[in-house]
Design a protein around this motif. Sequence first.
Motif, short mmCIF file in Angstrom:
data_model
loop_
_atom_site.label_atom_id
_atom_site.label_comp_id
_atom_site.label_asym_id
_atom_site.label_seq_id
_atom_site.Cartn_x
_atom_site.Cartn_y
_atom_site.Cartn_z
N GLY A 1 -3.68 -0.71 3.55
CA GLY A 1 -4.12 0.34 2.63
C GLY A 1 -5.59 0.66 2.81
N LEU A 2 -6.43 -0.36 2.96
CA LEU A 2 -7.86 -0.15 3.18
C LEU A 2 -8.12 0.61 4.48
CD1 LEU A 2 -9.29 -3.60 2.05
CD2 LEU A 2 -9.85 -1.36 1.05
N HIS A 3 -7.28 0.36 5.48
CA HIS A 3 -7.46 1.05 6.77
C HIS A 3 -7.18 2.54 6.65
CE1 HIS A 3 -7.48 1.59 11.09
NE2 HIS A 3 -6.29 2.17 11.02
N TYR A 4 -6.17 2.89 5.84
CA TYR A 4 -5.73 4.29 5.80
C TYR A 4 -6.29 5.10 4.63
CZ TYR A 4 -2.36 3.38 9.51
OH TYR A 4 -1.77 3.05 10.71
N THR A 5 -6.73 4.43 3.57
CA THR A 5 -7.13 5.19 2.39
C THR A 5 -8.39 6.01 2.61
OG1 THR A 5 -7.52 5.06 0.00
CG2 THR A 5 -8.58 3.37 1.36
N GLN A 6 -8.44 7.17 1.96
CA GLN A 6 -9.63 8.01 1.98
C GLN A 6 -10.15 8.20 0.56
OE1 GLN A 6 -8.67 11.64 4.09
NE2 GLN A 6 -8.04 10.56 5.92
N ASN A 7 -9.67 7.36 -0.34
CA ASN A 7 -10.00 7.47 -1.76
C ASN A 7 -10.72 6.20 -2.20
OD1 ASN A 7 -9.54 6.99 -4.66
ND2 ASN A 7 -8.39 8.92 -4.59
N ASP A 8 -11.92 6.34 -2.74
CA ASP A 8 -12.71 5.17 -3.15
C ASP A 8 -12.01 4.35 -4.22
OD1 ASP A 8 -14.69 5.79 -1.38
OD2 ASP A 8 -15.95 6.84 -2.86
N TYR A 9 -11.31 5.02 -5.14
CA TYR A 9 -10.63 4.30 -6.21
C TYR A 9 -9.49 3.45 -5.65
CZ TYR A 9 -13.27 7.36 -9.29
OH TYR A 9 -14.29 8.02 -9.93
#
Length: 203
Positions: free
Chosen positions: A18-26
């Motif tokens: 998830g950290l690799h793909y997310t573009q959302n800080d939250y």
Amino acid sequence: MSKQVGWAQQIAALAKTGLHYTQNDYDGERYRTLLDIAAQMLADAAQADAAEVALMLAADDGYITPKVDVRGAVFQDDKVLLVREAVDGLWTLPGGWADVGDAPSEAVEREIREESGYETRAVKLLALEDRRRRHPPLVHAVYKIAFLCELIGGTAQTSSETTAVGWFAEDDLPPLSLGRVTAGQIRRWFQHYRQPELPSEFD
């Protein structure tokens, strides 16, 4: 392996992916919280320091997949080659982590040479197994690849990782490093050595 360790490994893998793909800080903050929880669970199961476990988990980037451990079963005169690990003083089949750039057979041949001094050739895939089904828990998920290897040269020689090299009969095994190999696995590899027609095993 306890259910807790399996769940923690899955949570850690999902959080890292998830950290690799997310573009959302939250969402990133939520994944980091999940990773911290997984680290606490794994540290508790392994009786390790949670901060150290968290650093180990943080070191993996991208989509998380199992690491690869290779082991070589080498036989001579109905005895198996074992090496004594410097780190715990216990015995195991020679082997270790596969290196990037090595084919699996090249990795096991290199590990045997480095840990025992013997030159070998991988001749059969014995098994591809999920480590957690037969060994104490680790932070990372691991696939173990066991090869039957034939002896082609060299002489017994220790390394920075090993303190002794020896040949052992099936009914006279020394104390084993159970995180690396079990007596049950060695017995199965003796069967493959004596019956080469047996199929490779998996899972």
